[in-house]
Design a protein around this motif. Structure first.
Motif, short mmCIF file in Angstrom:
data_model
loop_
_atom_site.label_atom_id
_atom_site.label_comp_id
_atom_site.label_asym_id
_atom_site.label_seq_id
_atom_site.Cartn_x
_atom_site.Cartn_y
_atom_site.Cartn_z
N MET A 150 -3.28 12.07 8.18
CA MET A 150 -3.36 12.72 9.49
C MET A 150 -4.55 12.26 10.31
O MET A 150 -4.52 12.28 11.54
CB MET A 150 -3.41 14.24 9.30
N GLY A 151 -5.62 11.86 9.64
CA GLY A 151 -6.80 11.38 10.37
C GLY A 151 -6.73 9.92 10.74
O GLY A 151 -7.71 9.37 11.23
N ARG A 152 -5.57 9.29 10.51
CA ARG A 152 -5.36 7.86 10.78
C ARG A 152 -6.49 7.01 10.17
O ARG A 152 -7.20 6.30 10.88
CB ARG A 152 -5.26 7.60 12.28
N PRO A 153 -6.65 7.08 8.84
CA PRO A 153 -7.73 6.32 8.20
C PRO A 153 -7.47 4.83 8.19
O PRO A 153 -6.32 4.38 8.30
CB PRO A 153 -7.72 6.87 6.77
N ARG A 154 -8.54 4.09 8.04
CA ARG A 154 -8.43 2.65 7.84
C ARG A 154 -8.44 2.32 6.35
O ARG A 154 -7.94 1.28 5.92
CB ARG A 154 -9.60 1.95 8.54
N LEU A 155 -9.05 3.20 5.57
CA LEU A 155 -9.14 3.02 4.11
C LEU A 155 -8.73 4.32 3.43
O LEU A 155 -9.32 5.37 3.72
CB LEU A 155 -10.56 2.64 3.70
N LEU A 156 -7.73 4.27 2.57
CA LEU A 156 -7.24 5.45 1.86
C LEU A 156 -7.63 5.35 0.39
O LEU A 156 -7.25 4.39 -0.29
CB LEU A 156 -5.72 5.55 1.99
N LEU A 157 -8.39 6.34 -0.09
CA LEU A 157 -8.77 6.42 -1.49
C LEU A 157 -7.82 7.40 -2.18
O LEU A 157 -7.78 8.57 -1.83
CB LEU A 157 -10.21 6.92 -1.64
N LEU A 158 -7.08 6.92 -3.16
CA LEU A 158 -6.07 7.74 -3.83
C LEU A 158 -6.39 7.86 -5.31
O LEU A 158 -6.48 6.85 -6.01
CB LEU A 158 -4.68 7.11 -3.68
N ASP A 159 -6.55 9.09 -5.78
CA ASP A 159 -6.91 9.32 -7.18
C ASP A 159 -5.71 9.90 -7.93
O ASP A 159 -5.33 11.05 -7.73
CB ASP A 159 -8.10 10.28 -7.25
N GLU A 160 -5.12 9.10 -8.81
CA GLU A 160 -4.03 9.51 -9.70
C GLU A 160 -2.86 10.17 -8.95
O GLU A 160 -2.46 11.31 -9.26
CB GLU A 160 -4.55 10.48 -10.77
N PRO A 161 -2.27 9.50 -7.97
CA PRO A 161 -1.18 10.14 -7.21
C PRO A 161 0.06 10.42 -8.03
O PRO A 161 0.88 11.27 -7.64
CB PRO A 161 -0.89 9.12 -6.10
N SER A 162 0.24 9.76 -9.18
CA SER A 162 1.45 9.98 -9.98
C SER A 162 1.22 10.94 -11.14
O SER A 162 2.14 11.19 -11.92
CB SER A 162 1.98 8.64 -10.52
N LEU A 163 0.03 11.51 -11.24
CA LEU A 163 -0.30 12.36 -12.38
C LEU A 163 0.64 13.56 -12.47
O LEU A 163 0.78 14.34 -11.52
CB LEU A 163 -1.75 12.86 -12.25
N GLU A 192 -5.39 4.80 -10.95
CA GLU A 192 -4.18 5.18 -11.67
C GLU A 192 -4.33 5.00 -13.17
O GLU A 192 -4.89 4.00 -13.63
CB GLU A 192 -2.98 4.33 -11.20
N GLN A 193 -3.83 5.98 -13.93
CA GLN A 193 -3.70 5.82 -15.38
C GLN A 193 -2.50 4.95 -15.71
O GLN A 193 -2.51 4.20 -16.67
CB GLN A 193 -3.53 7.19 -16.04
N ASN A 194 -1.44 5.07 -14.90
CA ASN A 194 -0.23 4.28 -15.12
C ASN A 194 -0.47 2.88 -14.56
O ASN A 194 -0.15 2.57 -13.42
CB ASN A 194 0.97 4.94 -14.43
N ALA A 195 -1.07 2.03 -15.40
CA ALA A 195 -1.50 0.72 -14.93
C ALA A 195 -0.32 -0.15 -14.50
O ALA A 195 -0.40 -0.87 -13.50
CB ALA A 195 -2.29 0.02 -16.04
N ARG A 196 0.77 -0.10 -15.24
CA ARG A 196 1.93 -0.93 -14.90
C ARG A 196 2.45 -0.58 -13.50
O ARG A 196 2.75 -1.45 -12.69
CB ARG A 196 3.03 -0.76 -15.94
N SER A 197 2.56 0.71 -13.22
CA SER A 197 3.05 1.16 -11.91
C SER A 197 2.09 0.75 -10.81
O SER A 197 2.52 0.25 -9.75
CB SER A 197 3.22 2.68 -11.93
#
Length: 235
Positions: A150-163, A192-197
């Motif tokens: 929503m803030g229209r970022p230039r850099l998105l930091l994502l921590d474990e989105p598939s957990l 990500e913990q799921n390295a393959r994904s």
């Protein structure tokens, strides 16, 4: 887009990162991989200012952000989606999304961003007036990512989105990240913990172990390195 040079960070006497150096190219998806306790989450928290580096520098968009407060880092264009998403269950989907753009003054642009997020994550649209606590795990993760966008970022930091998500839901979220990079040029730093994904959608990857970078290469090269995969990535 992002340069981390010799960064060390600790929680009290426990050192979580030790002289970490890495770069993230603009318009790329970069994976940060490793076992539990490797320092992956601490790295994202240090970039976004939630944890202070005791040594080293962090540069984003050509500006030194090492000592900047978290809100200033966000205004520069860094969005951090923490592990577990962190949505507020008592608020509606729409209210949660609005939180991601509170600091933006252009009301028309905020409304446009809302529409884009709901188009990106169709399951959220019919639930926009419902409490976030009524959403499924996958929908909550979509909401958390949408709030970051929503803030229209230039850099998105994502921590474990598939957990904790079903494989099909996880695959959909990974597909959205790939589309975002292709369609908008968004730069993503993905833990990500799921390295393959993670490597399946990434351009490059860094492997952490005990707070140190032990490997850095293209995603294809990391996937092809059997010894590295068995030692650090669990597949």
């Amino acid at each position: 887009m992002l340069e981390i040079n010799g960064v060390t960070a600790a929680y009290g006497l426990v050192r979580a990162l030790s002289e970490v150096t890495l770069t993230v190219e603009e318009g790329s998806i970069t994976a940060i991989l490793g076992a539990n306790g490797a320092g992956k989450t601490t790295l994202l928290r240090t970039i976004s200012g939630l944890v202070r580096a005791s040594a080293g520098t962090i540069t984003a968009f050509g500006e030194d952000i090492t000592a900047l407060p978290t809100d200033r880092i966000a205004r520069l264009g860094v969005a951090h989606v923490p592990e577990g998403g962190g949505v507020i269950p008592e608020l509606t989907v729409e209210e949660n999304l609005r939180l991601g753009a509170l600091w933006r003054t252009d009301r028309a642009d905020r409304a446009a961003a809302m529409g884009e997020v709901l188009e990106l994550f169709p399951p959220l649209a019919p639930r926009r007036t419902k409490a976030a606590g009524t959403l499924s795990g996958g929908e909550r993760q979509m909401l958390a990512i949408g709030r970051g966008l929503m803030g229209r970022p230039r850099l998105l930091l994502l921590d474990e989105p598939s957990l904790g998500l079903a494989p099909m839901v996880s695959a959909k979220i990974m597909g959205v990240l790939r589309s975002l990079r292709a369609d908008t040029g968004l730069t993503v730093l993905l833990v990500e913990q799921n390295a393959r994904s993670a490597l399946s959608i990434s351009d490059r990857g860094f492997v952490l172990a005990l707070g140190r970078v032990v490997a850095a290469d293209s995603a294809d090269a990391l996937l092809a390195d059997d010894q590295l995969r068995h030692a650090y990535l669990g597949f």
